[in-house]
Enzyme design. Sequence first.
Site, short mmCIF file in Angstrom:
data_model
loop_
_atom_site.label_atom_id
_atom_site.label_comp_id
_atom_site.label_asym_id
_atom_site.label_seq_id
_atom_site.Cartn_x
_atom_site.Cartn_y
_atom_site.Cartn_z
N CYS A 50 0.79 -1.27 0.08
CA CYS A 50 -0.12 0.11 -0.01
C CYS A 50 1.06 1.05 0.09
O CYS A 50 1.79 1.20 0.78
CB CYS A 50 -1.02 0.03 1.25
SG CYS A 50 -1.97 1.46 1.24
N CYS A 52 -0.37 4.16 0.59
CA CYS A 52 -1.01 5.43 1.17
C CYS A 52 -0.06 6.05 2.27
O CYS A 52 0.71 5.31 2.64
CB CYS A 52 -2.47 5.00 1.84
SG CYS A 52 -2.11 4.30 3.30
N CYS A 55 -0.52 4.14 6.49
CA CYS A 55 0.05 3.04 6.77
C CYS A 55 1.54 3.00 7.51
O CYS A 55 2.12 3.87 6.61
CB CYS A 55 -0.12 1.92 5.82
SG CYS A 55 -1.70 1.62 5.41
#
Length: 192
Positions: A50, A52, A55
């Site tokens: 991920c 993003c 995280c």
Amino acid sequence: MTNSISIHPLLDRGVTRTAEAFAGGVLVCACIERPVKVRVEGPIAHNHVCGCTKCWKPEGAAFSMVAVAPHDKVTVLENGDKLTVVDQSALIQRHACTECGVHMYGPVEREHPFQGLDFIHPERFQENGWQEPGFAAFVSSIIEAGVDPEAMGGIRQRLIELGLAPYDCLSPALMDYIASWTAARTNRAQHS
């Protein structure tokens, strides 16, 4: 092969494929003294990398590695007093160790298609054999974390080389699940 940006330390030399059925294990934070330990019973699902900015990522990595487990299968075993929720307003209530910063688990508690699931970082398992990542989510978001937009073509190519289809959302199967949940909820509301 594009190796100038670390995708994730465990993936930079290639994805290790799942060798056996994984029946759960214990996640351990990075602390040497009094590490936080969290048990996950049973298999994990939807492991992915991920991009993003919410995280937890290992030092120097552009992507985190994230999977889910049912909330009722996740239990804090040791040193839970060291955990704090990173952002109480976020959908995922990421519980991080206050000393090392590792996110140990993140339940989705409010009404949402992922309600009842906890997001975890499987590389923190002390056991081997967990499900390998199957795709890359929110790839463009690494630009928000400081990655040069000019590097994105090479990063996407590297993800493809690793067998991780790059998406700027979740995988098609998860997006279909979210849309189906939303449609069913809308139908229920219209017929109530």
